[in-house]
Every structure is written in structure tokens, then in C-alpha cells.
Design a protein around this motif. Structure first.
Motif, PDB file in Angstrom:
ATOM      1  N   UNK A 142      12.912   1.153  -0.035  1.00  0.00           N
ATOM      2  CA  UNK A 142      12.428  -0.086   0.571  1.00  0.00           C
ATOM      3  C   UNK A 142      12.108  -1.134  -0.485  1.00  0.00           C
ATOM      4  N   UNK A 143      11.582  -0.709  -1.606  1.00  0.00           N
ATOM      5  CA  UNK A 143      11.347  -1.684  -2.684  1.00  0.00           C
ATOM      6  C   UNK A 143      12.656  -2.377  -3.045  1.00  0.00           C
ATOM      7  N   UNK A 144      13.711  -1.602  -3.182  1.00  0.00           N
ATOM      8  CA  UNK A 144      15.008  -2.154  -3.568  1.00  0.00           C
ATOM      9  C   UNK A 144      15.684  -2.896  -2.401  1.00  0.00           C
ATOM     10  N   UNK A 145      15.234  -2.615  -1.180  1.00  0.00           N
ATOM     11  CA  UNK A 145      15.724  -3.372  -0.036  1.00  0.00           C
ATOM     12  C   UNK A 145      15.189  -4.796  -0.059  1.00  0.00           C
TER      13      UNK A 145
ATOM     14  N   UNK B 116       8.584 -12.379  -8.734  1.00  0.00           N
ATOM     15  CA  UNK B 116       9.092 -11.580  -9.847  1.00  0.00           C
ATOM     16  C   UNK B 116       8.227 -10.336  -9.906  1.00  0.00           C
ATOM     17  N   UNK B 117       8.756  -9.197  -9.484  1.00  0.00           N
ATOM     18  CA  UNK B 117       7.930  -8.008  -9.298  1.00  0.00           C
ATOM     19  C   UNK B 117       8.434  -6.819 -10.103  1.00  0.00           C
ATOM     20  N   UNK B 118       7.533  -5.850 -10.289  1.00  0.00           N
ATOM     21  CA  UNK B 118       7.889  -4.521 -10.790  1.00  0.00           C
ATOM     22  C   UNK B 118       7.194  -3.501  -9.890  1.00  0.00           C
ATOM     23  N   UNK B 119       7.728  -2.298  -9.786  1.00  0.00           N
ATOM     24  CA  UNK B 119       7.110  -1.306  -8.897  1.00  0.00           C
ATOM     25  C   UNK B 119       5.884  -0.647  -9.507  1.00  0.00           C
ATOM     26  N   UNK B 120       4.949  -0.288  -8.648  1.00  0.00           N
ATOM     27  CA  UNK B 120       3.795   0.515  -9.027  1.00  0.00           C
ATOM     28  C   UNK B 120       3.809   1.828  -8.291  1.00  0.00           C
ATOM     29  N   UNK B 121       2.805   2.660  -8.517  1.00  0.00           N
ATOM     30  CA  UNK B 121       2.794   3.977  -7.890  1.00  0.00           C
ATOM     31  C   UNK B 121       2.759   3.882  -6.367  1.00  0.00           C
ATOM     32  N   UNK B 122       2.028   2.905  -5.805  1.00  0.00           N
ATOM     33  CA  UNK B 122       1.983   2.769  -4.346  1.00  0.00           C
ATOM     34  C   UNK B 122       3.353   2.429  -3.777  1.00  0.00           C
ATOM     35  N   UNK B 123       4.148   1.716  -4.526  1.00  0.00           N
ATOM     36  CA  UNK B 123       5.481   1.342  -4.043  1.00  0.00           C
ATOM     37  C   UNK B 123       6.418   2.540  -3.992  1.00  0.00           C
ATOM     38  N   UNK B 124       6.075   3.599  -4.722  1.00  0.00           N
ATOM     39  CA  UNK B 124       6.848   4.850  -4.681  1.00  0.00           C
ATOM     40  C   UNK B 124       6.381   5.776  -3.549  1.00  0.00           C
ATOM     41  N   UNK B 125       5.190   5.570  -3.027  1.00  0.00           N
ATOM     42  CA  UNK B 125       4.647   6.490  -2.026  1.00  0.00           C
ATOM     43  C   UNK B 125       5.527   6.479  -0.766  1.00  0.00           C
ATOM     44  N   UNK B 126       5.913   7.666  -0.312  1.00  0.00           N
ATOM     45  CA  UNK B 126       6.834   7.840   0.827  1.00  0.00           C
ATOM     46  C   UNK B 126       8.138   7.084   0.604  1.00  0.00           C
TER      47      UNK B 126
ATOM     48  N   UNK C 108       0.813  -1.211   0.000  1.00  0.00           N
ATOM     49  CA  UNK C 108       0.000   0.000   0.000  1.00  0.00           C
ATOM     50  C   UNK C 108       0.854   1.271   0.000  1.00  0.00           C
ATOM     51  N   UNK C 109       1.867   1.322   0.866  1.00  0.00           N
ATOM     52  CA  UNK C 109       2.748   2.485   0.942  1.00  0.00           C
ATOM     53  C   UNK C 109       4.183   1.983   0.953  1.00  0.00           C
ATOM     54  N   UNK C 110       4.908   2.265  -0.122  1.00  0.00           N
ATOM     55  CA  UNK C 110       6.245   1.717  -0.289  1.00  0.00           C
ATOM     56  C   UNK C 110       7.213   2.113   0.798  1.00  0.00           C
ATOM     57  N   UNK C 111       6.997   3.270   1.426  1.00  0.00           N
ATOM     58  CA  UNK C 111       7.902   3.722   2.466  1.00  0.00           C
ATOM     59  C   UNK C 111       7.552   3.245   3.853  1.00  0.00           C
ATOM     60  N   UNK C 112       6.530   2.401   3.967  1.00  0.00           N
ATOM     61  CA  UNK C 112       6.098   1.892   5.261  1.00  0.00           C
ATOM     62  C   UNK C 112       6.648   0.478   5.441  1.00  0.00           C
ATOM     63  N   UNK C 113       7.607   0.308   6.390  1.00  0.00           N
ATOM     64  CA  UNK C 113       8.264  -0.985   6.582  1.00  0.00           C
ATOM     65  C   UNK C 113       7.262  -2.075   6.972  1.00  0.00           C
ATOM     66  N   UNK C 114       6.280  -1.702   7.789  1.00  0.00           N
ATOM     67  CA  UNK C 114       5.290  -2.667   8.228  1.00  0.00           C
ATOM     68  C   UNK C 114       4.456  -3.216   7.092  1.00  0.00           C
TER      69      UNK C 114
END
Length: 816
Positions: free
Chosen positions: A263-266, A247-257, A221-227
């Protein structure tokens, strides 16, 4: 003491089998026969193989303290990456062929997060197409060893492994928008994957049966939220992620915060084969003759991402090079993955011109190589499945795996966001997942199955849609049955027949004003020309809800696809070249108009629309497609002529053949007439054509636009015009010397007072061609109150001393 039961059992069986092979038995004694030296009695003992060394599985009293349990990334023929998150120290991954009892590959976990909690262990030097068991070992703060249960993964096959089939699961939008949907993704895994795709009691079967799970963006839901990463994704998918790579790609929610995707790349670690400086944003994976291409649509979108033209250029060039490499390797399948849709039936605001460019590149690969291509996307939380007009290209909205369902029972939402595109055959508002089965070799094909379910009370995961793409010959040639001769505008009906009608899935009809179909060609294809079109009724009639999904209807139920009521069709919708191609480049909302695409042959201008103009001859042909998306050859070309009258050219000296500007009035700068032979560019017709300033005729001091116009009086046709019976058709041949100076062809409609009347065909219409004449045609029904038309030719000098804008064969005709 903790003992990994499955591994212990496997090891015990392995030891038993190996011991039996290496020792002696009564059978072997009998086979040895009597001792030749003694003439009988007990045979001489022969040396046997040494007993195999069985390496025991690691054991400990405690299991590691995971924040995120083991999950798999970056699969390959000789590699697999195991990742996890823990506060324990000194992590290791031990792996060996499943049940083998061999020595372990031991790899230390390397830190993959700034806080030192996420670890990555890259296993290399593995054997292709092999099931491995693996363990994660850690130490706690007191230095006490901890060991997991046995998990399993399977390496991808190589060309020599004789593997002919692979299955992938496609998901999208696994984010948790609303707490009421928390159960959905968990149910998709436990009641879907673990029951229908493998055996939960033997989870290694998941590794055997499923090559990978793709997620087309909005992973959380929010890419910058670790939880959200820990709980929304890994917490709900924990039953399968230790066994099947994500096997994933990022979406807009993954960019939020998470603007830099930290975190996506983590948590994600795809192969490092994308563009330098854009690591983890795009990449590709090869499974035999399948290439999966992951792309990042957020920075190239408009309404739901900040458009970055430079990023688009880099990513598009990388995609071209990646597809060229796939072509050299003769890949039978290429599938793209990105989040924002090119076309999106249930959420028009989610579309992106940048995504359409990626789709176009994939389609070109299919055209060049007779291969099956496709793309997975999401953003809209609806399953949608379609196919491209001219190529074997699958469109798959792989949602929704957890993201909220759009309110299709809301009239405002339907009116502002929903479009029934011809490209899509099925749209279903529901939770669920898709399974794609690829078959390699001479009879290559890919089969898609959609399985519905996820919300409590909807856990059967029944197959609700299926389609197969293959490359077969379609010899079901259409024969023309109706649609010839002189016809009234209200009764144009075309018809064909085929030898095997049951084998026809859809029909494409093409209409043109030339029998060679070498100018503007209009395509009728899609919703009303195929066997089914699953869509949604008006909001007040839609059944279902936001939990179980909404109920669609088949708008083609009982339709005869071998007949086309062209008059009725045009009364309800527009027909353009390329069918839905118009909507790829002309979006509904201004925020989506990020740029004029290099792939748009109309360069941002509206595509012409088909009008059944009086006194005009139209040529048409048809072809049919089977259920595996293979087209037949075209039928013979047939023509019909519309009843009515077509005037002669109402312009004077439209081709400049009088050698001067007779009939024309210069309104700015200077307009000249030149002889083609003298100017180095042959005329489009005749010997002469119009140009801008220069060319030996002197240049006015003002700079730099040159225009001339001709006013045509239409008052003699006033009654017919006001009755809505008159079409205007204006045309010209345009070109430039080098594509720099700008041509402008303008059609202006005027009322009795000489005031302009708004009209879609006004222009300006231009061309960027260089020394190559382009036909520009403007036509349409004249609005009431039009009494004259003013035609402008000319353009603006951008470079050099001459204004290299050229016009020839300028025409105005009325049709009524």
C-alpha cells in the motif's frame, strides 16, 4: 453549470491583456502620423497581429468522485506526477502555465493499484520554475464528464532560472495513534501551513512558497489498512496536497500488515533512481544545489524492524554512490531522510546502528566538501535539534505531526528511555512542524525554524527554535587562561578567553596524554559546553501534559562556557573519544545490537574513558563555534600534571629484549621471541618481540591457541588499593601478519585467593592491523581487594602454519 472561478478569472484577464496588445488605439493612431500619400487625414491601416487563441478551461456540471483527491509526487524541473484515487473511469490530467490560456498538456491516468482505483499521471516536458494550473477529468459510470476545480503546482527550477532560495516543510509521524489526536495534523495544515506559509484563499501561493513537504516515516498508523491511507494522511492533508508535493520515506508503522510495502508503494511514487529490486525504498531528488536522499531504515534497524544485513549492504553502497555523484555535481547541501534515529533523546529503544551508518556517510560528505549536510528522522514523537561535533551537519527529529507524545512525566519511562545526548541542543515534547529555508550561491546557508502547535487550543504556531548553518570563517581564536602546572585530582579547572565572547555558541575541549594528539583523544563537548541545552527535569517536576506537550528547562541557564571544571565534570559523567560517538555503536538494549559497524573504529569494544590518573601529564586545547556552526582554530596546546606517583613498569622482560621468555609462563601452545630483522617486521621498540607458534621453533601437536602470562604481585599496595587510590595502566603493542590470526591481550585482576575480580578493562583486547603496530591501553581504578594482576599475551591461529600474533612493549604501571 460548474465554472472554475479562479481559472475563469485568470483567463479573462489574460484575454483582456492580450487583446490590448494586439489591437489599435488612439495612442497608436497618433503615433502612426498622417498618410504620406494624401498629405494628411486618416492614416493608412497597418496589419496587426492576429488575436491570440484563448483555450477555455474544461467545464462540467459535476466534479469527480474521489476517494483520495489529487496529490503531487516526484517533482522535477520538467516533470510532476499527479495521483488520486477514484471509482470513476478514463481519468485525465490537463495542465498548462497558470493563467496563460495556452493549450493544455493532456496526460491519461495510468492505474497504480491492484484494484484499479489509484491513478498516476506523469506530466513531462514541462518548463522549469513555472507555476502550472491543472485539472483532473473523469467520467462516471454513465459516461458523464466530470471536472475538478483548478489546482496548481510549480516545477522546480533549473540552474539558469536565477532562483536563490527554497523552502521545505519537514514533518514526521503523521500516523494517528489515538483518536484524540485526530485534529492535530488537520490543524497543522489548516492553521499552520495555510495561514503561516501561504494564503488559504489563494492556495496556488502554497505551490509558489513551498517546494515540498517531507515526511520522515510512519506516514500512517497501519500500512496495510487502506482506510488509514485515505483518512489519516490524505483526508487530513487535503487542503495542501494538491499544491505541494509530498516527499516521504517508510517507517515501521507503514510496514505493519504491509510487509512488502504494497500500500505504501500504491500511494507513493518517488523517482525511480534507487537500487534495482528495491524500487520506492530509497531514491533522491535534486533542487538546484540541494540533494534530498530518501532512505528506508526499517530493514536495517533492530528493535523496531527485522534487521537484514544484505539490505544494509545494498542501501549503504547505493548511498555512497549517490553521495559521490552529488560531490561531482558540487552540491552545497545534502539532506538524508529516514525514520529510525541514530540517537534519540526521548526514546532510546528507537535507535538504530544502521541509521548511524547513514549519518556517518553524510558527515563524511560534509567533511570532504565543506558542505552543509543533515538528516531528518522521527520514530520518537518529539522535536529534537542538534549538530555533529566536527562537521556542519544538522540533526532534526521532525516529529510530531500527529503521533502520540511520550509520557515524560512518568519516572519509569524517563529512567528506561531518556538520555540527554551531547549531540542535541534542543528537545521539545510537542506537536508542530519545521520549515527549512535553503539559500544557494556564494553565501549558501540553511535556516531551520520550528513552529509549535496542532492540538486544539494551541494554534498560534509560534517559532520556538531557530538555527542557521552556513560556511563562514571563525577567527575568534581562544587564549588559555587556566589549567597548567601540577594539579590535585579534585581541582582540575581549565579556562579560555576570546576577543568576541558574545559570538561563541559552544566550546570543545580536547585532552590527551600526547602533545601531538595522535593517540587517544578525549572530547568534552555538548550539554555543558554550549549556550543552551533544552531538556527535561525529573519526571515529578515536569509540567505539561500529553495533549499540549511537556515543558522543558534550559540546563545551561547562566552557565559560563569558557570554564571547564574537569574534576566536577568527571564526577558526574564519563568522557570518551568522540563525545557521543560511543552511543552510536553501543546501544542500550540487546535488540538494537544488530551488528558491529564497519564505521566503529573500536569495533564493538567499549571506548576508553578519561581518568585523571595520578602522576600523569595531560595535554589540552580548545576551540569555539559560532551560532552558524563554524569552528575556530585550536588554541595553543597546554599541559597539566596530576599530583601523585607513577611506578616503573612492573613487568619483567615486557619487550622481549632478553631474547627469551624470562618472566613469562606459557599457559597453552607455544610463545616465541623473534628478531624483527629476521622475521620481516621491525619491532615496535628495540629489536625483538613475542610471537605465537612456528617461526622455526617447532609446533606443539595441540592446535591452535598460544598464550603466555606474567603474574604481578600488588600486595604491597593493598592499603591504597582498598582505599580506592590506585589506578592500573596496562598496555601493549599488537599486530598481525595479514589481519587473519587473532591477537588477545587480557588483563585479569585477582584477589588474595587467586580468584578473578570483575573489571571493565579485562578484555580480551585485539587488533586486525597487518604489519602495523597498534597501541592498546587499558586503564582504570583498581577495585578493592585486588592483590595481583595477571597479564596474558597470545592468540589463535586461523590460517597457515605459523600463528602470526605479535606483541611488543608490554607494560603494567600503578598510579597513586
Amino acid at each position: 453549470m460548474f465554472i472554475p472561478n479562479r481559472a475563469a478569472l485568470a483567463l479573462g484577464l489574460s484575454a483582456l491583456v492580450l487583446a490590448g496588445c494586439g489591437g489599435s488605439s488612439s495612442d497608436s493612431e497618433a503615433a502612426a502620423g498622417p498618410d504620406p500619400d494624401t498629405g494628411g487625414g486618416k492614416p493608412t491601416e497597418l496589419p496587426g497581429d492576429p488575436d491570440p487563441v484563448i483555450v477555455p478551461a474544461p467545464q462540467a456540471d459535476f466534479t469527480p468522485e474521489f476517494i483520495v483527491g489529487p496529490y503531487l509526487q516526484a517533482p522535477g524541473t520538467d516533470t510532476m506526477t499527479v495521483m488520486f484515487e477514484t471509482g470513476n473511469i478514463e481519468p485525465e490530467v490537463w495542465a498548462r502555465p497558470f493563467g496563460s490560456g495556452e493549450e493544455f498538456h493532456k496526460v491519461g491516468g495510468e492505474v497504480h493499484s491492484s484494484d484499479g482505483l489509484v491513478y498516476r499521471a506523469q506530466l513531462t516536458g514541462l518548463v522549469s520554475n513555472t507555476l502550472y494550473e491543472y485539472y483532473v477529468l473523469t467520467k462516471d459510470g454513465e459516461g458523464i464528464q466530470r471536472v475538478t476545480q483548478p489546482f496548481a503546482f510549480k516545477t522546480w527550477p533549473g540552474a539558469s532560472d536565477d532562483v536563490s532560495e527554497a523552502r521545505f516543510i519537514a514533518l514526521s509521524d503523521t500516523q494517528l495513534d489515538r483518536t484524540i489526536y485526530e485534529v492535530v495534523l488537520r490543524n497543522v495544515v489548516t492553521d499552520g501551513f495555510m495561514v503561516h506559509e501561504c494564503d488559504a484563499s489563494q492556495p496556488e501561493t502554497c505551490a509558489e512558497n513551498i517546494a515540498g513537504i517531507t515526511i520522515s516515516g510512519d506516514v500512517v498508523q497501519t500500512g496495510g489498512n487502506r482506510g488509514h491511507w485515505r483518512n489519516q494522511l490524505f483526508g487530513r492533508m487535503a487542503d495542501i496536497t494538491p499544491y505541494v508535493p509530498l516527499i516521504t520515506v517508510p517507517g515501521n508503522h507503514d510496514y505493519y500488515s504491509n510487509a512488502e510495502l504494497q500500500l505504501y508503494r500504491t500511494y507513493m511514487s518517488p523517482p525511480d533512481n534507487g537500487s534495482v529490486g528495491y524500487e520506492d525504498h530509497w531514491y533522491y531528488l535534486d533542487y538546484l544545489d540541494l540533494r534530498l536522499v530518501g532512505l528506508d531504515s526499517y530493514p536495517i534497524s533492530g528493535a523496531h524492524g527485522k534487521f537484514n544485513a544484505d539490505t544494509l549492504v545494498v542501501q549503504r553502497q547505493w548511498l555512497k554512490e549517490t553521495l559521490k555523484d552529488a560531490e561531482l555535481q558540487q552540491k552545497q547541501f545534502v539532506m538524508g531522510m529516514f525514520h529510525h534515529g541514530c540517537l534519540s533523546e526521548m526514546w532510546n529503544a528507537g535507535e538504530s546502528i544502521g541509521s548511524c551508518e547513514m549519518v556517518t556517510e553524510l558527515e563524511k560528505y560534509s567533511e570532504r566538501n565543506d558542505a552543509v549536510t543533515g538528516h531528518f528522522f522521527g520514530h520518537t514523537h518529539t522535536y529534537s535539534r542538534g549538530q555533529s561535533l566536527n562537521t556542519s551537519h544538522l540533526w532534526l527529529n521532525a516529529a510530531s505531526a500527529s503521533g502520540y507524545i511520550e509520557p515524560l512525566d512518568d519516572a519509569n519511562f524517563q529512567n528506561s528511555q531518556v538520555s540527554d545526548y551531547d549531540t542535541f541542543e534542543v528537545s521539545r515534547s510537542e506537536f508542530g512542524y519545521s520549515v527549512l529555508t535553503y539559500r544557494f550561491g556564494a553565501d549558501a546557508s540553511v535556516t531551520l525554524e520550528r513552529k509549535k502547535g496542532g492540538y486544539d487550543g494551541d494554534l498560534d504556531f509560534e517559532v520556538v527554535d531557530t538555527v542557521t548553518f552556513d560556511a563562514e570563517v571563525n577567527n575568534n581564536l581562544p587564549q588559555v587562561m587556566a589549567g597548567t602546572g601540577e594539579l590535585p585530582a579534585t581541582a582540575v579547572a581549565l579556562a579560555i578567553q576570546v576577543a568576541a565572547p558574545d559570538q561563541v555558541h559552544e566550546v570543545q575541549w580536547q585532552i590527551s596524554e600526547t602533545d601531538a594528539f595522535d593517540e587517544v583523544v578525549f572530547d568534552v563537548w555538548g550539554n555543558e559546553t554550549r549556550r543552551q541545552n533544552l531538556f527535561y527535569d525529573e519526571a515529578s517536576l515536569v509540567g505539561g501534559d500529553l495533549y499540549m506537550g511537556f515543558e522543558g528547562i534550559d540546563t545551561q541557564l547562566g552557565a559560563d562556557i569558557f570554564q571547564l571544571d574537569l574534576s566536577g565534570h568527571l564526577a558526574s559523567r564519563s568522557v570518551r573519544p568522540g563525545a557521543d560517538a560511543h552511543y552510536r555503536w553501543n546501544k542500550r538494549y540487546a535488540s538494537q545490537a544488530t551488528h558491529t559497524s564497519v564505521y566503529d573504529e573500536y569495533a564493538g569494544q567499549a571506548r576508553p574513558q578519561l581518568d585523571l590518573k595520578p602522576g600523569t601529564t595531560f595535554y589540552w586545547r580548545a576551540r569555539v563555534r559560532d551560532a552558524s556552526m563554524n569552528w575556530s582554530a585550536w588554541s595553543t596546546v597546554t599541559s597539566f600534571t596530576m599530583e601523585g606517583t607513577r611506578t616503573e613498569n612492573l613487568l619483567v622482560n615486557g619487550g622481549a629484549e632478553l631474547g627469551d621468555l624470562t618472566g613469562w609462563t606459557v599457559s597453552s601452545g607455544a610463545v616465541n621471541v623473534v628478531v624483527g630483522v629476521s622475521n620481516g617486521l621491525a619491532a615496535a621498540e628495540g629489536e625483538r618481540y613475542f610471537t605465537g607458534r612456528g617461526f622455526g621453533n617447532g609446533q606443539p601437536a595441540d592446535c591452535c591457541t598460544d598464550t603466555a602470562y606474567q603474574l604481578v604481585d600488588l600486595s604491597a599496595y593493598a592499603t591504597r588499593i582498598d582505599a580506592g587510590e590506585v589506578y592500573l595502566e596496562a598496555g601493549a603493542e599488537l599486530t598481525t601478519w595479514n589481519g587473519v590470526d587473532e591477537t588477545a591481550f587480557v588483563v585479569e585482576l585477582l584477589d588474595a585467593s587467586g580468584q578473578p575480580i570483575a573489571w571493565s578493562g579485562t578484555g580480551p583486547h585485539t587488533t586486525k592491523t597487518a604489519k602495523n603496530w597498534e597501541t592498546v591501553t587499558v586503564n582504570g581504578l583498581l577495585p578493592a581487594a585486588v592483590r595481583s594482576v595477571k597479564i596474558y599475551i597470545g592468540g589463535t591461529r586461523k590460517q597457515g602454519t605459523d600463528n602470526d600474533v605479535y606483541f611488543d612493549d608490554v607494560t603494567v604501571n600503578l598510579l597513586y
